[in-house]
Design an enzyme around this catalytic site. Structure first.
Site: not given
Length: 693
Positions: A251, A467-468, A471
């Site tokens: 902006k 854990h990963e 996913h």
């Protein structure tokens, strides 16, 4: 309009500046004082009596050379402890008298003044009193005590420290006043600065990714250059343009580009510059700013962060009169009201348009609102090309690939990405920036920097790997998920591991099936821990927070719950405005709130159960991905696909084996309470990281 705007541009800035300190006059006055003082000292030296030693004084007395017609005085000064004898001595015979042998003249007053010389003798009465009395008594001389004081000298000596302190205070206070208010009488003057066009000139060529906003403000530039083009049909240019959008979208840069394109005076000021510690200063500065604009019309005035003074009136806590409201009233009157200023265009920027006063947004004040939104993939590529002109890119650097991999990035984040890539290439002593540095800089800006130095135990690394892997498997198996980008167990940012996915294209809407799959993916890490170890950790804290936010928005804001129906039960994504929202009721009963909680829990429980079923049926693939992560630490989406299809990696990563870990640090006794969790390492062992939903 004159081609040379310098006479017009210099007026307001010179008028607002405090007159500079006259150093030349100060130095001239100091030289005059020194000359006068030296002249007085020279005159005093010329009339100063001859100073002789005490032995010479004894010779004068014994040789009867003391003028007995003049008093022999013992002078004692008040300001010092020094004592001296003051008297007159007869001169030697003149050369004429000595040559002719004639008798000396009768000692008239004129002859006496001509044949005597004044002298002084420093003495110490404390030690020479008796000796001096015997000498003078023997030669019939009388010593008259006399006290002298110098009142002006005493006053000057006593006042000198005070004058020095006052002079020091004057310079300190003068500097403080000049810094705080640019002069004691200029508190009500506007702090608007005229933007110089000679250096750091920004044009529309330097602004990319906001084409619609550029078209909106382009009309302002064309009107200022050729007003008759718009006045032929009776149209009027907007008096005010309000640019709103997320932080970092450009902006302020767009306003500077307007100043660079339009050959008119451009004043820039921040909303916080109006408010001062003195009452009425803000309104006075608003009036003075418009006076400057009227004298330089046509001109542009840019107010950055206008929400600092343009907030809702009447929403102050306590309901009392507010200095900010008085400033806003003055701004409203100057922009429209009774005193209409022709030729002054106001451009304001804010990222909180929801808190602005409605009177400020009505036509006649801010006639046009320009939304500067986050750039799309084409805009991101243009922004990257603009910023890459300042650095050296290699020929194989693919900016289009980086643009497709940075959804949701603002212009400021893209500029930071190019800068981080340049710093990374310089750190590696490279001659140009390649795609590898750009991708690593992208990952660093979005997900944080890798922390390879963090020492993790084998047990924690194994937990993070499963854990990963949970996913990653769900992202590959579910139908409505974005492509998997990378899986790593290297600590990055606040998390100890990350699963990253990127959409194939910019997404502005989210289907219900996609959101339900996102809930299942978020549950995958916790489910994988439970399946493998029979226990869970606090590593799913971020996943739970993300899933709860998605489920609550589905129920309360997006109407995706059959039980709750197409009813909005929240205020949406609107930011909280304390003075306005304080005391506002939530708009639904307690029974409805209980149903909302039950529905949110149902969505998360169903996602958890679905994730558990999928991972149990693919336990062998879960183990394979976890073991590959422990071996290579980081796997791309292609590697995960190979494991899912073939059970192993066909093309192993080219990265080296992970460095040897330092010896584990002995675990200290944990003195924290059970509910006291850390937000950094302890809270996020396995983070699910993707694009914002």
């Amino acid at each position: 309009m004159s081609d040379d705007p310098s006479p017009r541009n210099d007026g307001p800035s010179r008028r607002n500046q405090e007159p500079p300190f006259n150093w030349k006059g100060f130095l001239l006055l100091a030289v005059v004082v020194l000359l006068v003082g030296s002249g007085l000292m020279v005159g005093k030296e010329a009339t100063r009596p001859q100073e002789i030693t005490y032995r010479e004084f004894v010779q004068y007395v014994e040789g009867d050379k003391i003028d007995r017609e003049q008093d022999l005085k013992l002078i004692q000064q008040d300001t010092t402890s020094a004592e001296y004898i003051e008297g007159y001595a007869l001169r030697s015979k003149s050369p004429e008298t000595a040559a002719t042998g004639a008798a000396p003249e009768k000692p008239t007053a004129a002859v006496a003044r001509r044949n005597v010389a004044k002298f002084t003798v420093p003495v110490s009465i404390q030690y020479q009193k008796e000796e001096l009395q015997e000498l003078l008594k023997k030669h019939n001389l009388v010593l008259i005590p006399q006290y002298k004081n110098d009142p002006w000298g005493a006053i000057l000596i006593s006042m000198l420290p005070i004058m020095m302190v006052l002079l020091l205070i004057y310079f300190l206070v003068r500097q403080q006043i000049k810094t705080a208010g640019r002069g004691a009488l200029n508190f009500g003057k506007s702090r608007a600065k005229m933007l110089s066009q000679d250096r750091n000139k920004v044009t529309f060529k330097d602004v990319a990714g906001v084409e619609e906003a550029k078209d909106e403000v382009q009309e302002l530039v064309e009107f200022l250059k050729d007003p008759k083009k718009f006045q032929k049909l009776g149209g009027k240019i907007p008096k005010g343009v309000l640019m709103n959008g997320p932080p970092g979208t450009g902006k302020t840069l767009l306003a500077r580009a307007i100043a660079g394109e339009a050959d008119v005076p451009f004043f820039s000021i921040s909303g916080s510059d109006f408010v001062e510690m003195f009452v009425g200063v803000g309104a006075s500065r608003v009036r003075d700013m418009f006076e400057q604009g009227k004298k330089n019309a046509p001109c542009l005035i840019f107010i950055d962060e206008i929400d600092a003074v343009g907030r809702h009136r009447g929403h102050g806590l306590g309901g009392g009169h507010d200095e900010r409201e008085q400033t806003l009233n003055a701004l409203l009157v100057e922009m429209d009201g009774f005193d209409t200023q022709e030729g002054i265009i106001i451009i304001a920027a804010t990222n909180r348009p929801d808190v602005l006063d409605p009177a400020l947004l009505r036509p006649g004040r801010f006639d046009r609102q320009v939304t500067v939104s986050l750039p799309d993939v084409k805009g991101r590529e243009e922004i990257l090309r603009v910023h890459s002109k300042k650095v050296k890119l290699s020929e194989n650097a693919d900016l289009n690939k980086i643009a497709r991999g940075t959804p949701g990035f603002s212009g400021a984040e893209l500029a930071n990405l190019i800068n981080e890539a340049a710093l990374l290439a310089a750190r590696r002593s490279m001659k140009a920036i390649t795609s590898a540095e750009l991708e690593e800089a992208r990952d660093k800006v979005r997900w944080g920097r890798e922390r390879r130095s963090l020492a993790l135990s084998d047990k924690e690394k194994e937990n993070t790997a499963y854990h990963e892997a949970g996913h990653a498997i769900l992202i590959e198996l579910l139908e409505h998920t974005s492509p998997l980008h990378k899986v790593t167990i290297i600590p990055r940012g606040p998390s100890l591991g990350s699963t990253m996915w990127l959409p194939e294209e910019d997404k502005f809407t989210h289907r219900k099936s996609e959101l339900l799959d996102d809930l299942v993916v978020a549950m995958g890490g916790r489910v994988a821990e439970e399946i493998q170890f029979g226990d869970v950790t606090n590593g799913a804290m971020g996943d739970i927070r993300q899933a709860t936010g998605i489920a609550r928005n589905m129920v309360c804001a997006w109407g995706m719950s059959e039980k709750m129906g197409m009813v909005e039960y929240s205020d949406g994504d609107q930011a909280v405005f304390l003075a306005r929202d304080l005391g506002r009721s939530r708009g639904y009963s307690g029974a409805t709130a209980q149903k909302i909680d039950e529905e949110v829990k149902r969505l998360i429980d169903e996602a958890y159960q679905k994730a558990r079923d999928i991972l149990l049926s693919n336990k062998d693939k879960l183990d394979a991905i976890a073991h590959a992560l422990l071996e290579y630490e980081t796997l791309d989406g292609a590697h995960i696909k190979e494991i899912m299809e073939h059970g192993r990696i066909l093309n192993p990563p080219s990265n080296k084996l992970p460095p040897s870990q330092p010896p584990p640090i002995p675990k200290a006794a944990d003195t924290r309470s059970p509910n006291q969790d850390s937000e950094d390492e302890a809270g996020l062992p396995g983070g699910l990281i993707g694009v914002p939903t």
